[in-house]
Design a protein around this motif. Structure first.
Motif, PDB file in Angstrom:
ATOM      1  N   ASP A   5       0.725  -1.516   0.246  1.00 25.28           N
ATOM      2  CA  ASP A   5      -0.069   0.037   0.020  1.00 25.28           C
ATOM      3  C   ASP A   5       0.738   1.206   0.395  1.00 25.28           C
ATOM      4  N   PRO A   6       1.751   1.119   0.736  1.00 21.66           N
ATOM      5  CA  PRO A   6       2.401   2.277   0.723  1.00 21.66           C
ATOM      6  C   PRO A   6       3.437   2.607  -0.604  1.00 21.66           C
ATOM      7  N   ILE A   7       3.546   1.824  -0.943  1.00 19.08           N
ATOM      8  CA  ILE A   7       4.553   2.211  -2.612  1.00 19.08           C
ATOM      9  C   ILE A   7       3.389   2.356  -3.930  1.00 19.08           C
ATOM     10  N   MET A   8       1.929   1.751  -3.507  1.00 19.79           N
ATOM     11  CA  MET A   8       1.085   1.528  -4.789  1.00 19.79           C
ATOM     12  C   MET A   8       1.337   3.397  -4.377  1.00 19.79           C
ATOM     13  N   THR A   9       1.005   3.505  -3.414  1.00 18.91           N
ATOM     14  CA  THR A   9       0.082   4.573  -3.269  1.00 18.91           C
ATOM     15  C   THR A   9       0.611   6.408  -3.606  1.00 18.91           C
ATOM     16  N   ARG A  10       1.952   6.142  -3.484  1.00 15.84           N
ATOM     17  CA  ARG A  10       3.046   7.219  -3.334  1.00 15.84           C
ATOM     18  C   ARG A  10       3.439   7.460  -4.790  1.00 15.84           C
ATOM     19  N   LEU A  11       3.024   6.265  -5.404  1.00 17.66           N
ATOM     20  CA  LEU A  11       3.986   5.376  -6.859  1.00 17.66           C
ATOM     21  C   LEU A  11       1.890   6.658  -7.536  1.00 17.66           C
ATOM     22  N   PHE A  12       1.024   6.371  -7.096  1.00 10.69           N
ATOM     23  CA  PHE A  12       0.382   6.756  -8.210  1.00 10.69           C
ATOM     24  C   PHE A  12       0.079   8.407  -7.718  1.00 10.69           C
ATOM     25  N   ILE A  13       0.373   8.629  -6.399  1.00  7.45           N
ATOM     26  CA  ILE A  13       0.232  10.181  -6.113  1.00  7.45           C
ATOM     27  C   ILE A  13       1.013  10.460  -7.153  1.00  7.45           C
ATOM     28  N   GLY A  14       2.256  10.413  -7.373  1.00  3.85           N
ATOM     29  CA  GLY A  14       3.361  11.024  -8.543  1.00  3.85           C
ATOM     30  C   GLY A  14       3.124  11.516 -10.267  1.00  3.85           C
ATOM     31  N   THR A  15       2.048  10.528  -9.924  1.00  2.11           N
ATOM     32  CA  THR A  15       1.320  10.893 -11.063  1.00  2.11           C
ATOM     33  C   THR A  15       0.004  11.433 -11.578  1.00  2.11           C
ATOM     34  N   LEU A  16      -0.185  12.352 -10.493  1.00  4.23           N
ATOM     35  CA  LEU A  16      -1.603  13.156 -10.570  1.00  4.23           C
ATOM     36  C   LEU A  16      -0.832  14.367 -11.386  1.00  4.23           C
ATOM     37  N   ASN A  30      -4.393  12.478   7.075  1.00  2.25           N
ATOM     38  CA  ASN A  30      -4.109  11.267   7.167  1.00  2.25           C
ATOM     39  C   ASN A  30      -5.869  11.134   7.015  1.00  2.25           C
ATOM     40  N   SER A  31      -6.609  11.333   6.010  1.00  2.00           N
ATOM     41  CA  SER A  31      -7.384  11.067   4.979  1.00  2.00           C
ATOM     42  C   SER A  31      -7.023   9.677   5.000  1.00  2.00           C
ATOM     43  N   ILE A  32      -6.347   9.702   4.050  1.00  2.00           N
ATOM     44  CA  ILE A  32      -5.981   8.161   3.761  1.00  2.00           C
ATOM     45  C   ILE A  32      -4.664   8.147   4.318  1.00  2.00           C
ATOM     46  N   ASN A  33      -4.804   6.479   4.681  1.00  2.00           N
ATOM     47  CA  ASN A  33      -4.260   5.414   5.506  1.00  2.00           C
ATOM     48  C   ASN A  33      -3.815   4.335   4.513  1.00  2.00           C
ATOM     49  N   THR A  34      -4.474   3.689   3.819  1.00  3.55           N
ATOM     50  CA  THR A  34      -4.519   2.305   2.959  1.00  3.55           C
ATOM     51  C   THR A  34      -4.464   2.774   1.311  1.00  3.55           C
ATOM     52  N   TRP A  35      -4.278   2.197   0.282  1.00  2.00           N
ATOM     53  CA  TRP A  35      -4.841   1.951  -1.616  1.00  2.00           C
ATOM     54  C   TRP A  35      -6.278   1.891  -1.389  1.00  2.00           C
ATOM     55  N   ALA A  36      -6.626   1.197  -0.649  1.00  2.00           N
ATOM     56  CA  ALA A  36      -8.359   1.473  -0.788  1.00  2.00           C
ATOM     57  C   ALA A  36      -8.888   2.177  -0.756  1.00  2.00           C
TER      58      ALA A  36
END
Length: 76
Positions: A5-16, A30-36
């Motif tokens: 989750d942490p890596i997927m989330t950071r990678l996705f945010i980098g594409t925005l 702190n509204s996002i704690n998981t990939w879900a």
């Protein structure tokens, strides 16, 4: 990376970019704690599954006289 989750989330945010990045920056801390969490928030903001998009709809979409180009592109 699947399941991390942490890596997927950071990678996705980098594409925005643009409206998506502005949306992300407006989220409360702190509204996002998981990939879900990220997936659900993103899809609820940017994905409408009940809208049927046809070539006619796209061709009929015009920029309003006072509409900013950024708003028009986001709506398009």
């Amino acid at each position: 990376m699947v399941g991390n989750d942490p890596i997927m989330t950071r990678l996705f945010i980098g594409t925005l970019k643009g409206a998506a990045f502005d949306w992300f920056r407006s989220l409360p801390p702190n509204s996002i704690n998981t990939w879900a969490d990220l997936e659900n928030l993103f899809l609820s903001r940017f994905y409408e599954d009940d809208t049927e998009v046809t070539m006619g709809n796209l061709l009929d979409t015009k920029q309003g006289p006072q509409e900013a180009i950024k708003d028009y592109i986001e709506r398009f």
